[in-house]
Design a protein around this motif. Sequence first.
Motif, mmCIF file in Angstrom:
data_model
loop_
_atom_site.group_PDB
_atom_site.id
_atom_site.type_symbol
_atom_site.label_atom_id
_atom_site.label_comp_id
_atom_site.label_asym_id
_atom_site.label_seq_id
_atom_site.Cartn_x
_atom_site.Cartn_y
_atom_site.Cartn_z
ATOM 1 N N GLN A 187 -0.219 3.965 -5.285
ATOM 2 C CA GLN A 187 -1.245 2.945 -6.276
ATOM 3 C C GLN A 187 -1.680 2.141 -4.962
ATOM 4 N N LYS A 188 -3.007 1.718 -4.489
ATOM 5 C CA LYS A 188 -3.096 1.226 -3.180
ATOM 6 C C LYS A 188 -2.898 2.504 -2.031
ATOM 7 N N ILE A 221 0.664 -1.262 -0.146
ATOM 8 C CA ILE A 221 -0.234 0.602 -0.216
ATOM 9 C C ILE A 221 0.831 1.769 -0.330
ATOM 10 N N ASN A 222 0.404 2.052 -0.339
ATOM 11 C CA ASN A 222 1.424 3.373 -0.657
ATOM 12 C C ASN A 222 2.234 3.182 -1.449
ATOM 13 N N ARG A 276 -10.667 -5.312 2.225
ATOM 14 C CA ARG A 276 -11.343 -5.345 0.930
ATOM 15 C C ARG A 276 -12.938 -4.487 0.462
ATOM 16 N N VAL A 290 -6.007 -6.834 -0.454
ATOM 17 C CA VAL A 290 -4.925 -5.854 0.476
ATOM 18 C C VAL A 290 -4.129 -7.200 1.133
ATOM 19 N N TYR A 337 -10.354 -3.092 -3.394
ATOM 20 C CA TYR A 337 -9.726 -4.047 -3.789
ATOM 21 C C TYR A 337 -8.790 -4.810 -2.872
ATOM 22 N N GLU A 384 -8.063 -8.995 6.007
ATOM 23 C CA GLU A 384 -7.970 -9.270 4.649
ATOM 24 C C GLU A 384 -9.336 -9.039 4.155
ATOM 25 N N LEU A 394 -12.509 -1.312 1.244
ATOM 26 C CA LEU A 394 -11.475 -0.289 0.170
ATOM 27 C C LEU A 394 -11.751 -0.549 -1.326
ATOM 28 N N ILE A 396 -3.751 4.473 1.148
ATOM 29 C CA ILE A 396 -5.014 4.192 2.173
ATOM 30 C C ILE A 396 -3.924 5.161 3.111
#
Length: 181
Positions: A16-17, A11-12, A66, A73, A71, A62, A69, A19
């Motif tokens: 990308q992705k 993440i981050n 999901r 992670v 998606y 998870e 978000l 949060i």
Amino acid sequence: MAIYIALLRGINVSGQKLIKMDRLKEMFETMPVRNVRTYIQSGNVVFTAEETDTERLRLLIESKLREALGYGVDVVVRTKEELERAIAGNPFGGEEAAGEAKLYVSFLSGEPEPAAAERLASLRSEVDEYRLIGCEAYILCRERYGQSLFSNNFLEKKLGVLATTRNWRTVNKLAAMAAEQ
């Protein structure tokens, strides 16, 4: 109550992705966990929970991420004691302080099969060193981690398990935060 550390993968990174940590904290607070604290933008969460099965916690986290978000992670969960053992098990000792090398720990989702560990052991880098101990890969980088052969993707491909990496300072900060819980 047990103390846990959730390590979110990917993440981050490079936009990308994304949060924000205050939002991540809020997401965790909707779960059956308490005393939620985050550390820096790379997705580190320290918390307490009555649940004693780290695999069930991982699946819950998870699933909730999901759902919130939209998606997936990937998450690796360690207990406070497992993180302390990882720190105590550092095979490089003071080598990081002795030069310009930087130490990283890749937290693996499980212990790799012996054959996979042997395949990885056959690979060498002229710049970096690594040691695989149980569910952690310790990486001593003499250049930048971004240039290391032993990236998350590389380790995952060679070992057949999920990997998420933190620098030594972050690992120790997370242990200190867990000790304060």
